[in-house]
Design a protein around this motif. Sequence first.
Motif, PDB file in Angstrom:
ATOM      1  N   ASN A 135       8.904  10.260   0.469  1.00  0.00           N
ATOM      2  CA  ASN A 135       9.741  11.429   0.288  1.00  0.00           C
ATOM      3  C   ASN A 135       8.837  12.420  -0.400  1.00  0.00           C
ATOM      4  N   GLN A 136       9.323  13.583   0.072  1.00  0.00           N
ATOM      5  CA  GLN A 136       8.577  14.777  -0.466  1.00  0.00           C
ATOM      6  C   GLN A 136       9.449  15.865  -1.598  1.00  0.00           C
ATOM      7  N   ILE A 137       8.874  16.588  -2.328  1.00  0.00           N
ATOM      8  CA  ILE A 137       9.296  17.626  -3.226  1.00  0.00           C
ATOM      9  C   ILE A 137       9.553  18.730  -2.447  1.00  0.00           C
ATOM     10  N   CYS A 138      10.905  19.316  -2.275  1.00  0.00           N
ATOM     11  CA  CYS A 138      11.046  20.584  -1.513  1.00  0.00           C
ATOM     12  C   CYS A 138      10.140  21.753  -2.205  1.00  0.00           C
ATOM     13  N   LEU A 139       9.509  22.518  -1.426  1.00  0.00           N
ATOM     14  CA  LEU A 139       8.624  23.485  -1.782  1.00  0.00           C
ATOM     15  C   LEU A 139       9.516  24.799  -2.466  1.00  0.00           C
ATOM     16  N   VAL A 183       0.978  -1.414  -0.016  1.00  0.00           N
ATOM     17  CA  VAL A 183      -0.119   0.137  -0.108  1.00  0.00           C
ATOM     18  C   VAL A 183       0.858   1.288   0.011  1.00  0.00           C
ATOM     19  N   TYR A 184       0.563   2.044  -0.907  1.00  0.00           N
ATOM     20  CA  TYR A 184       1.333   3.304  -0.965  1.00  0.00           C
ATOM     21  C   TYR A 184       0.837   4.412  -0.051  1.00  0.00           C
ATOM     22  N   ILE A 185       1.504   4.680   1.036  1.00  0.00           N
ATOM     23  CA  ILE A 185       1.371   5.750   2.119  1.00  0.00           C
ATOM     24  C   ILE A 185       2.119   7.076   1.769  1.00  0.00           C
ATOM     25  N   TRP A 186       1.148   7.892   1.458  1.00  0.00           N
ATOM     26  CA  TRP A 186       1.657   9.164   0.975  1.00  0.00           C
ATOM     27  C   TRP A 186       2.385  10.072   2.222  1.00  0.00           C
ATOM     28  N   LEU A 187       2.041  10.017   3.338  1.00  0.00           N
ATOM     29  CA  LEU A 187       2.624  10.703   4.605  1.00  0.00           C
ATOM     30  C   LEU A 187       3.980  10.168   4.763  1.00  0.00           C
ATOM     31  N   LYS A 188       4.431   8.937   4.392  1.00  0.00           N
ATOM     32  CA  LYS A 188       5.701   8.470   4.840  1.00  0.00           C
ATOM     33  C   LYS A 188       6.654   8.547   3.526  1.00  0.00           C
ATOM     34  N   SER A 237      12.972  12.818   3.020  1.00  0.00           N
ATOM     35  CA  SER A 237      12.249  12.666   4.374  1.00  0.00           C
ATOM     36  C   SER A 237      10.706  13.214   3.890  1.00  0.00           C
ATOM     37  N   PRO A 238       9.781  12.886   4.865  1.00  0.00           N
ATOM     38  CA  PRO A 238       8.506  13.310   4.737  1.00  0.00           C
ATOM     39  C   PRO A 238       8.401  14.890   4.658  1.00  0.00           C
ATOM     40  N   ALA A 239       9.310  15.727   5.127  1.00  0.00           N
ATOM     41  CA  ALA A 239       9.338  17.038   5.172  1.00  0.00           C
ATOM     42  C   ALA A 239       9.207  17.666   3.746  1.00  0.00           C
TER      43      ALA A 239
END
Length: 245
Positions: free
Chosen positions: A18-22, A11-16, A30-32
């Motif tokens: 890695n993110q793209i830096c704004l 299952v793909y868990i979005w909150l966990k 990381s999730p930040a």
Amino acid sequence: MHCQPERKRNVYIWLKSNQICLLCDEATDSPATICNACELDLPWLTDCCQVCALPLPASGLICGQCQRSPPAFQHVVAPWTYGFPLDSLISRFKHQGKWPLGQMLASLLGQCLQDRFDNAELARPDRLLPVPMATKRLRQRGYNQAAMLARWLSRGLDLPLEERLLLRPHDTIAQQQLDARQRQRNLLKAFALAPGVQVRGQHLALVDDVLTTGATAHSLARLLMDAGARQVDVYCLARTPKPGT
């Protein structure tokens, strides 16, 4: 008869994930929503007045203004000075509705506050109070950025939030257009407490985006202290330096 398929899938868990830096559009690892490099490049406020957080050349000092005329609030917590690129980020959040930027900054502010709570450098307040916005200006903008910051901080720090305790019944000239003395006169009788509220003996924290002269924070803190509050602190994203520095 089984309603669910037997084959197990990840299952793909979005909150966990890695993110793209704004800020730079690179992966954050990381999730930040901000990468380490961009976070380090923010104008972090290190040496400042122990009361109003005015940037100073050394730590552990109290600025001359706070010594001559102590404000009604006790502490200001501001992670950054109001300079590039933070000034652009706050402006885009405040005036252009770029809410993810505001939420990212609120998360970093929350981390700073939690560290100070954990290290017993700062007492946890009883309630968070966003700086109120006049009704006419709220209709024009559509949202109060201080209230949004306070909601994010409330959830992240598990602190009670009271959005209707402070009122701004009268429209005033925008503070950005005025000098320090004019700001103080502009705020005379600008704020009020909601009918029937009780703040006696409470430790309260005002939430705003930027502290400039401190006139708004002082006026609100004085109102609360006169109503019996035990202590008033100020949490904001940034503190402007002294003009001319």
